[in-house]
Structures are given as C-alpha cells and as structure tokens.
Design an enzyme around this catalytic site. Structure first.
Site, PDB file in Angstrom:
ATOM      1  N   TYR A  14       4.119  13.543  30.432  1.00 41.42           N
ATOM      2  CA  TYR A  14       4.993  13.136  29.333  1.00 41.42           C
ATOM      3  C   TYR A  14       6.199  14.077  29.253  1.00 41.42           C
ATOM      4  O   TYR A  14       7.346  13.634  29.160  1.00 41.42           O
ATOM      5  CB  TYR A  14       4.216  13.155  28.017  1.00 41.42           C
ATOM      6  CG  TYR A  14       5.047  12.852  26.793  1.00 41.42           C
ATOM      7  CD1 TYR A  14       5.313  11.537  26.424  1.00 41.42           C
ATOM      8  CD2 TYR A  14       5.555  13.877  25.998  1.00 41.42           C
ATOM      9  CE1 TYR A  14       6.074  11.251  25.293  1.00 41.42           C
ATOM     10  CE2 TYR A  14       6.317  13.604  24.870  1.00 41.42           C
ATOM     11  CZ  TYR A  14       6.577  12.289  24.513  1.00 41.42           C
ATOM     12  OH  TYR A  14       7.326  12.016  23.401  1.00 41.42           O
ATOM     13  N   SER A  34      12.777  14.553  23.204  1.00 45.51           N
ATOM     14  CA  SER A  34      11.607  15.102  22.531  1.00 45.51           C
ATOM     15  C   SER A  34      11.693  16.621  22.528  1.00 45.51           C
ATOM     16  O   SER A  34      12.384  17.209  23.370  1.00 45.51           O
ATOM     17  CB  SER A  34      10.334  14.667  23.275  1.00 45.51           C
ATOM     18  OG  SER A  34       9.193  15.343  22.786  1.00 45.51           O
TER      19      SER A  34
END
Length: 252
Positions: free
Chosen positions: A156, A143
């Site tokens: 996250y 990500s």
C-alpha cells in the site's frame, strides 16, 4: 463574505471512488462550495443513493477506473452530458494488509491497479481536455504512507509513494498547459474502512499518542485542503502534497 480566490462556484468536478468514505466527504465539500459534482464508482445503485444525499447539482458516472477503455468512455460521456471537467479528484483506492513475505501476487497487482494505475488512466483522460482548454485542477489523494510506513502495509505504501511521484510528474508535463496537479495526504482518518482500527483500543491509543492533534482525523477535516488546492488560490502551486494528518508526519 469569502475571499474570491477561494470561489469555485460553477466548476465541474469529478471525484473517483466517491460513493462512500473520504471520496463522498470530498464530493460533499465540493458540492457545498457550489461545484457541479460527478460521483464515480462501479456500483450505479450505490452512487445514486450517495448522490441523493448531497446538496446542489450532483451527477453520477459509472466506470471502472482500472480499465483504460472504460475510463476513456466514462470521461467522454461525462464531458458530453455534464460539461468540460474543471476539477478531477483521483480518490479511488483500497487497502490490503498482510506481512510482506505472505503477500500474494494477485493482491499486489490489485493494489497497484486501484491505487496507482487508476490515477494515471483517469488523470490522462481528464488532462486531454484540460490541457487543450488551458486550465484545470487535478488532486491525487495520496496518504501519510506516501512518506512513512508501518509493518504489514508495504505494498500500500509503495502505491502511495508512487502516487506522490506521479503527482510531481503530472505537474511537470501538464503545468505548462495551465493545469495544476497536487496531492492531498490524509493521515489516520475515521471511515467505514478504518472502523476495525478505530475500535482496536491499543491501535487507537497509539494513533492518538502519535498524533500532535491527539485524535483520529474526520473526513470533513480533509475538505478545506481540497477546496484550497482546486481554487484559484492555488494557481501557482504545483506538484505538492498537502498532508492533513494532525501533524503525525512531522514528529518522531
């Protein structure tokens, strides 16, 4: 005619968490490129519906990527029924947003299991056969948050940062056996899961302003990077994360 370095026709590819969103788009790209694609998730009916919409030879394999025994059985069954895996895309993931002071223990462990442990478990099982056969491609879906973070998503980002380093570690361990392991790092991509953010006018304006490309990413924007990383063109590429973020990670 495309360059033979990018030919993946006939390869067998497993994509985890592929019943919708980014995983489904990546699976579609692999299927369109001529791969035999195996969709994975926990809901067999949803997987069958997704498979019915894809071109070519598409199979399904239902197993829980966070459970070691389930993963081992699922990979063994897939290789027995479909064939030896050439490609693994570790895409399964989730997002939970909350201020760090209020983040619950259970949610922390759920994020770690889904975003990080799953890639270890599925990667390890797939790599058993790949290292024995002397070839294979593993792509971990990292990500933009493997590099940078915003308030409210620290756990996250921690999982995605760790996934980046797991990618490098897998490269170190399995590279000598002919297996290339790399990461693909999406930026802000428009999916079902990000719909509330897309529809938040203030947030959407921030994304467009902050991204040199001036827009949200689309799931199909990720397909080219994946096809490169799983093709012979990337045979000497290992432990890298290719960020597909419209340039966001490059600018202040």
């Amino acid at each position: 005619m495309s360059h033979p370095l990018f030919d993946v026709t006939g390869r067998i590819a497993l994509v985890t968490g592929s019943s919708r969103g980014i995983g489904l788009a990546l699976a579609r790209g692999l299927a369109e490129a001529g791969c035999t694609v195996v969709l994975n998730g926990r809901d067999p009916e949803r997987l069958e519906r997704a498979a019915a919409d894809l071109p070519g030879d598409v199979r399904t394999s239902t197993f829980d990527v966070t459970d070691g025994a389930s993963v081992a059985a699922g990979i063994a069954r897939t290789e027995e029924e479909v064939g030896p895996l050439d490609i693994l895309v570790n895409n399964a993931g989730m997002q939970l947003r909350a201020p760090l002071l209020e983040f619950a223990d259970a949610d922390w462990h759920r994020l770690l299991d889904t975003n990080l442990t799953s890639a270890f478990l599925v990667g390890r099982e797939a790599a058993r056969g790949m290292t024995r056969r002397g070839h294979g491609k593993i792509v971990n879906i990292c990500s933009l948050q493997s590099e940078v973070v915003r308030p409210g998503i620290a756990p996250y980002a921690a999982t995605k940062g760790a996934l980046k380093m797991l990618t490098k570690g897998m490269c170190a361990d399995w590279g000598p056996y002919g297996v290339q392991v790399n990461g693909l790092g999406p930026g802000y991509i428009e999916t079902e899961l990000t719909r509330p953010l897309v529809e938040d006018e203030e947030f959407s304006a921030w994304v467009r302003r902050r991204t040199p490309a001036g827009r949200w990413g689309r799931t199909e924007d990720l397909v080219g990077g994946l096809l490169y990383l799983v093709s012979p063109a990337a045979d000497f590429v290992g432990g890298q994360v290719l960020y597909v973020d419209g340039g966001m990670s490059s600018v202040l």
